[in-house]
Design an enzyme around this catalytic site. Structure first.
Site, PDB file in Angstrom:
ATOM      1  N   CYS A  65       0.858  -1.149   0.030  1.00 59.53           N
ATOM      2  CA  CYS A  65      -0.119   0.017  -0.161  1.00 59.53           C
ATOM      3  C   CYS A  65       0.894   1.144   0.065  1.00 59.53           C
ATOM      4  CB  CYS A  65      -1.045  -0.074   1.189  1.00 59.53           C
ATOM      5  SG  CYS A  65      -1.929  -1.562   1.209  1.00 59.53           S
ATOM      6  N   GLU A  66       0.661   2.342  -0.710  1.00 57.70           N
ATOM      7  CA  GLU A  66       1.449   3.469  -0.930  1.00 57.70           C
ATOM      8  C   GLU A  66       1.076   4.301   0.602  1.00 57.70           C
ATOM      9  OE1 GLU A  66       0.531   6.476  -3.674  1.00 57.70           O
ATOM     10  OE2 GLU A  66       0.957   4.955  -5.594  1.00 57.70           O
TER      11      GLU A  66
END
Length: 153
Positions: A65-66
Site C-alpha cells: 500500500c502506498e
C-alpha cells in the site's frame, strides 16, 4: 491477546451493527456522480475507529500500500473473524471501511469466497481508482484472506 484488544476487534468497524455490506451498497446507490461517491467514501472512513498507536507495529502494517495501513485480526470461538484496520490517508480509510463492511464478523468460508471484485463493481469504485489505489485495495483484501487461510491450513 489482551482483553482490550479483543473488545476493540469485537466492535462493529463502522460503529453500528447495521452498517454492513448492504448498507454500504445502499449508500453508494443513492450517490450519483463520482464526486458524491468519493464523499461517501470519505464519510465511511470517518466511521472507522482509530487503532491506538500501541497496537500499530511492523507486524500489523500491510505491505503493498502506498499509504501506511494497519490491520488487526482475531478469530473467535465460533470461527468468526474480527478485523480492525486504519490508515492516516482519508481515501484509504474509506476503502478499508468498504472492505470491512463486507468481511468483518464473518466466517472463513464467507471471507475466502466473497466476490470482492463484484462488490467493488456494484459500488462503482474500481473504475475511479488510480492503479496504485486499486492495487492497494486488492493488497488489503489479499492480506485479510491470507490471515484467514493461514489458520485454515
Amino acid at each position: 491477546m489482551s482483553n482490550a484488544l479483543r473488545d476493540f476487534l469485537s466492535q462493529h468497524p463502522l460503529g453500528q451493527a447495521d452498517m454492513n455490506r448492504e448498507a454500504v451498497c445502499a449508500r453508494f446507490a443513492r450517490a450519483g456522480a463520482w464526486e458524491e461517491r468519493y464523499r461517501e467514501l470519505i464519510q465511511l472512513g470517518k466511521l472507522l475507529p482509530v487503532i491506538p498507536v500501541e497496537w500499530r507495529g511492523e507486524e500489523q502494517e500491510l505491505p503493498g500500500c502506498e499509504s501506511q495501513v494497519w490491520l488487526l485480526a482475531m478469530q473467535d470461538a465460533d470461527g468468526r473473524w474480527h478485523f480492525a484496520a486504519d490508515s492516516q490517508a482519508r481515501i484509504v480509510r474509506g476503502l478499508l471501511a468498504v472492505v470491512l463492511a463486507a468481511l468483518n464478523h464473518q466466517n472463513a468460508d464467507h471471507i475466502l469466497s466473497f466476490d470482492m471484485e463484484g462488490y467493488f463493481d456494484t459500488l462503482q469504485l474500481a473504475k475511479h481508482l488510480s492503479p496504485s489505489r486499486g492495487n492497494g485495495l486488492r493488497a488489503m483484501v489479499t492480506a485479510i484472506r491470507a490471515r484467514v487461510q493461514a489458520t485454515e491450513e
